[in-house]
Scaffold this motif. Sequence first.
Motif, PDB file in Angstrom:
ATOM      1  N   UNK A  11       0.843  -1.197   0.000  1.00  0.00           N
ATOM      2  CA  UNK A  11       0.000   0.000   0.000  1.00  0.00           C
ATOM      3  C   UNK A  11       0.880   1.249   0.000  1.00  0.00           C
ATOM      4  N   UNK A  12       1.898   1.244   0.858  1.00  0.00           N
ATOM      5  CA  UNK A  12       2.806   2.396   0.927  1.00  0.00           C
ATOM      6  C   UNK A  12       3.513   2.600  -0.406  1.00  0.00           C
ATOM      7  N   UNK A  13       3.980   1.530  -1.019  1.00  0.00           N
ATOM      8  CA  UNK A  13       4.676   1.637  -2.293  1.00  0.00           C
ATOM      9  C   UNK A  13       3.745   2.162  -3.387  1.00  0.00           C
ATOM     10  N   UNK A  28      10.048  15.411  -5.369  1.00  0.00           N
ATOM     11  CA  UNK A  28       9.452  14.630  -4.285  1.00  0.00           C
ATOM     12  C   UNK A  28      10.491  14.459  -3.187  1.00  0.00           C
ATOM     13  N   UNK A  29      10.201  15.007  -2.031  1.00  0.00           N
ATOM     14  CA  UNK A  29      11.127  14.886  -0.902  1.00  0.00           C
ATOM     15  C   UNK A  29      10.742  13.693  -0.030  1.00  0.00           C
ATOM     16  N   UNK A  30      11.647  13.282   0.832  1.00  0.00           N
ATOM     17  CA  UNK A  30      11.315  12.213   1.779  1.00  0.00           C
ATOM     18  C   UNK A  30      10.171  12.652   2.691  1.00  0.00           C
ATOM     19  N   UNK A  50      17.077   3.707   0.880  1.00  0.00           N
ATOM     20  CA  UNK A  50      17.066   5.159   0.720  1.00  0.00           C
ATOM     21  C   UNK A  50      16.110   5.595  -0.397  1.00  0.00           C
ATOM     22  N   UNK A  51      16.042   6.882  -0.653  1.00  0.00           N
ATOM     23  CA  UNK A  51      15.100   7.424  -1.639  1.00  0.00           C
ATOM     24  C   UNK A  51      15.335   6.824  -3.022  1.00  0.00           C
ATOM     25  N   UNK A  55      12.786   4.607  -5.134  1.00  0.00           N
ATOM     26  CA  UNK A  55      12.401   5.019  -6.475  1.00  0.00           C
ATOM     27  C   UNK A  55      12.502   3.848  -7.458  1.00  0.00           C
ATOM     28  N   UNK A  56      13.564   3.072  -7.351  1.00  0.00           N
ATOM     29  CA  UNK A  56      13.721   1.923  -8.241  1.00  0.00           C
ATOM     30  C   UNK A  56      12.625   0.889  -8.007  1.00  0.00           C
TER      31      UNK A  56
END
Length: 194
Positions: A11-13, A28-30, A50-51, A55-56
């Motif tokens: 859900x978060x992804x 898009x920031x953390x 990490x961010x 993203x990947x």
Amino acid sequence: MVRTRQFDPDVALGKVVDLFAARGYAETSMEDIVRATGVSRYGLYGTFGNKRELFEKALETFAERMGKRSFLRLLDEDASLASIRRIFSERVDEMCCKDTERGCLFIHTSMELAPGNDEIRDVLQKFLGRMSKTFSIGLANAQRNGEVRADLDVGAAGDLLTSTMFGLAVLARSGFQRDVLESIVEQTLAPMAA
């Protein structure tokens, strides 16, 4: 002992995909991700990294969302031009939905990150290569079944269909209406038919 907040990573992804697709990576920031998901930085880092790693994972999830199952139908021996048309129809439906916050994560990534980042460019090229190959296999199957012209170069046609798919996403994002997008699909597919 400190308890970590429980959350559903899928859900978060999904929320992260929507956020990156709408705003792009750089914008898009953390903190935006924390706000959108309701998950702490600690929880996000512990689950996804990490961010950049997040993203990947978002890129891979977006590929799934783009209809990976639909594309897999093209690997069946009975794949047809109708199977390819259905994929385009599903994508046009998604592109034309009223949810203005949605964008195409691959378009954002191609324009924003790929020119200056070899790793991201490689991820995109692999994905686009797989898409093109899958279109080519579907066309070859349809060709064997007599639905596609015998003289059609299915490799080049797979590249054409892939570029058309992403061109449609750019046009939809620019405000082109459904009838224009559907006409482009038809004008692309019609010359391939036997």
